[in-house]
Motif scaffolding. Structure first.
Motif, PDB file in Angstrom:
ATOM      1  N   LEU A  71       0.695  -1.173   0.095  1.00 13.95           N
ATOM      2  CA  LEU A  71      -0.239   0.152  -0.088  1.00 13.95           C
ATOM      3  C   LEU A  71       0.801   1.163  -0.088  1.00 13.95           C
ATOM      4  O   LEU A  71       0.474   2.198  -0.828  1.00 13.95           O
ATOM      5  CB  LEU A  71      -0.947   0.015   1.025  1.00 13.95           C
ATOM      6  N   ALA A  72       1.905   1.137   0.682  1.00 13.77           N
ATOM      7  CA  ALA A  72       2.897   2.365   0.737  1.00 13.77           C
ATOM      8  C   ALA A  72       3.587   2.542  -0.375  1.00 13.77           C
ATOM      9  O   ALA A  72       3.641   3.699  -0.964  1.00 13.77           O
ATOM     10  CB  ALA A  72       3.940   2.209   1.857  1.00 13.77           C
ATOM     11  N   ALA A  73       3.860   1.312  -1.334  1.00  8.01           N
ATOM     12  CA  ALA A  73       4.550   1.764  -2.503  1.00  8.01           C
ATOM     13  C   ALA A  73       3.351   2.180  -3.478  1.00  8.01           C
ATOM     14  O   ALA A  73       4.025   3.020  -4.373  1.00  8.01           O
ATOM     15  CB  ALA A  73       4.961   0.323  -2.853  1.00  8.01           C
ATOM     16  N   ALA A  74       2.167   1.659  -3.328  1.00 12.90           N
ATOM     17  CA  ALA A  74       1.353   2.271  -4.330  1.00 12.90           C
ATOM     18  C   ALA A  74       1.064   3.669  -4.381  1.00 12.90           C
ATOM     19  O   ALA A  74       1.135   4.494  -5.126  1.00 12.90           O
ATOM     20  CB  ALA A  74      -0.028   1.365  -4.384  1.00 12.90           C
ATOM     21  N   ALA A  75       1.049   4.344  -3.094  1.00 14.51           N
ATOM     22  CA  ALA A  75       1.080   5.776  -2.989  1.00 14.51           C
ATOM     23  C   ALA A  75       2.251   6.458  -3.243  1.00 14.51           C
ATOM     24  O   ALA A  75       2.265   7.343  -4.007  1.00 14.51           O
ATOM     25  CB  ALA A  75       0.635   5.917  -1.404  1.00 14.51           C
ATOM     26  N   GLN A  76       3.330   6.004  -2.900  1.00 11.82           N
ATOM     27  CA  GLN A  76       4.573   6.618  -3.083  1.00 11.82           C
ATOM     28  C   GLN A  76       4.941   6.636  -4.642  1.00 11.82           C
ATOM     29  O   GLN A  76       5.673   7.745  -5.255  1.00 11.82           O
ATOM     30  CB  GLN A  76       5.761   5.835  -2.519  1.00 11.82           C
ATOM     31  N   HIS A  77       4.595   5.721  -5.558  1.00  4.29           N
ATOM     32  CA  HIS A  77       4.576   5.808  -6.978  1.00  4.29           C
ATOM     33  C   HIS A  77       3.349   6.101  -7.886  1.00  4.29           C
ATOM     34  O   HIS A  77       3.523   6.301  -9.095  1.00  4.29           O
ATOM     35  CB  HIS A  77       5.191   4.313  -7.479  1.00  4.29           C
ATOM     36  N   GLY A  78       2.502   6.633  -7.147  1.00  9.61           N
ATOM     37  CA  GLY A  78       1.247   7.312  -7.693  1.00  9.61           C
ATOM     38  C   GLY A  78       0.626   6.133  -8.665  1.00  9.61           C
ATOM     39  O   GLY A  78       0.366   6.490  -9.771  1.00  9.61           O
ATOM     40  N   CYS A  79       0.460   5.053  -8.110  1.00 10.99           N
ATOM     41  CA  CYS A  79      -0.174   3.859  -8.973  1.00 10.99           C
ATOM     42  C   CYS A  79      -1.519   4.244  -8.838  1.00 10.99           C
ATOM     43  O   CYS A  79      -2.160   4.502  -7.928  1.00 10.99           O
ATOM     44  CB  CYS A  79       0.308   2.486  -8.557  1.00 10.99           C
ATOM     45  N   ASP A  80      -2.509   3.621  -9.974  1.00 15.35           N
ATOM     46  CA  ASP A  80      -3.834   3.824  -9.891  1.00 15.35           C
ATOM     47  C   ASP A  80      -4.581   2.550 -10.018  1.00 15.35           C
ATOM     48  O   ASP A  80      -5.722   2.464  -9.797  1.00 15.35           O
ATOM     49  CB  ASP A  80      -4.454   4.589 -10.954  1.00 15.35           C
ATOM     50  N   ILE A  81      -3.782   1.387  -9.653  1.00 15.83           N
ATOM     51  CA  ILE A  81      -4.488  -0.026  -9.493  1.00 15.83           C
ATOM     52  C   ILE A  81      -3.194  -0.945  -8.942  1.00 15.83           C
ATOM     53  O   ILE A  81      -1.966  -0.787  -9.471  1.00 15.83           O
ATOM     54  CB  ILE A  81      -5.040  -0.459 -10.911  1.00 15.83           C
ATOM     55  N   ILE A  82      -3.728  -1.740  -8.328  1.00 15.83           N
ATOM     56  CA  ILE A  82      -2.664  -2.913  -7.737  1.00 15.83           C
ATOM     57  C   ILE A  82      -3.027  -4.264  -8.398  1.00 15.83           C
ATOM     58  O   ILE A  82      -4.536  -4.457  -8.290  1.00 15.83           O
ATOM     59  CB  ILE A  82      -2.761  -3.008  -6.221  1.00 15.83           C
ATOM     60  N   LEU A  83      -1.888  -4.882  -8.995  1.00 22.82           N
ATOM     61  CA  LEU A  83      -2.579  -6.208  -9.681  1.00 22.82           C
ATOM     62  C   LEU A  83      -1.588  -7.361  -8.939  1.00 22.82           C
ATOM     63  O   LEU A  83      -0.657  -7.166  -9.145  1.00 22.82           O
ATOM     64  CB  LEU A  83      -2.437  -6.294 -11.020  1.00 22.82           C
ATOM     65  N   MET A  84      -2.260  -8.247  -8.184  1.00 24.53           N
ATOM     66  CA  MET A  84      -1.564  -9.102  -7.611  1.00 24.53           C
ATOM     67  C   MET A  84      -1.963 -10.395  -7.565  1.00 24.53           C
ATOM     68  O   MET A  84      -3.226 -10.801  -7.737  1.00 24.53           O
ATOM     69  CB  MET A  84      -1.170  -8.556  -6.069  1.00 24.53           C
ATOM     70  N   ALA A  85      -1.286 -11.559  -6.840  1.00 27.47           N
ATOM     71  CA  ALA A  85      -1.597 -12.901  -6.970  1.00 27.47           C
ATOM     72  C   ALA A  85      -2.381 -13.011  -5.392  1.00 27.47           C
ATOM     73  O   ALA A  85      -1.999 -12.239  -4.714  1.00 27.47           O
ATOM     74  CB  ALA A  85      -0.368 -13.759  -7.237  1.00 27.47           C
TER      75      ALA A  85
END
Length: 147
Positions: free
Chosen positions: A102-116
């Motif tokens: 979650l911290a990485a998504a915010a830090q890098h400005g991601c607009d979706i997380i795709l994970m297994a």
């Protein structure tokens, strides 16, 4: 719609398949990817052998964890490069992987997380918890789960 994917990866077979699906998704949507590896916080680790190793050989443990992260992230970036999908990698220390994700998504400005999702159930799921479930519960951006 989605321009920047965060793709957490742990090097497992299921995670590697999610990387391939994420790259295909990014290729279709012309998005870019940041691959992420959550390095465990050794100070708060529940795994006794890791804590013991860290006490006896802290430099060796750090080296092994960093090498593993680098190998996993380089492999993911290679998949993206082969598909001409722009990508980058990041690694972060977290008490629990979902917090780092979650911290990485915010830090890098991601607009979706795709994970297994490993789909742990029973006692193993209770003890280890589902990091995917925790990401789904706490995320403020969409999460696409590959199973």
């Amino acid at each position: 719609m989605f321009r920047h994917l965060l793709v957490p990866t742990d090097g497992s077979t299921l995670s590697a398949m999610a990387v391939k699906k994420a790259v295909a998704f990014a290729q279709e949507t012309k998005a870019r990817i940041t691959f992420f590896f959550a390095t465990p916080n050794m100070e708060s680790s529940l795994y006794g052998e890791v804590s013991l190793m860290r006490t006896l050989e802290p430099d060796l443990v750090d080296q092994l964890v960093n090498e593993r992260a680098r190998d996993i992230l380089e492999g993911a970036e290679s998949v993206a490069k082969d598909a001409s999908v722009p990508s980058a990698s990041a690694c972060g220390v977290a008490d629990e992987p979902y917090e780092g994700i979650l911290a990485a998504a915010a830090q890098h400005g991601c607009d979706i997380i795709l994970m297994a999702s490993h789909g742990r159930k029973g006692v193993k799921g209770l003890l280890l918890g589902s990091q995917t479930q925790k990401v789904l519960t706490h995320s403020t951006i969409p999460v696409l789960v590959y199973r």
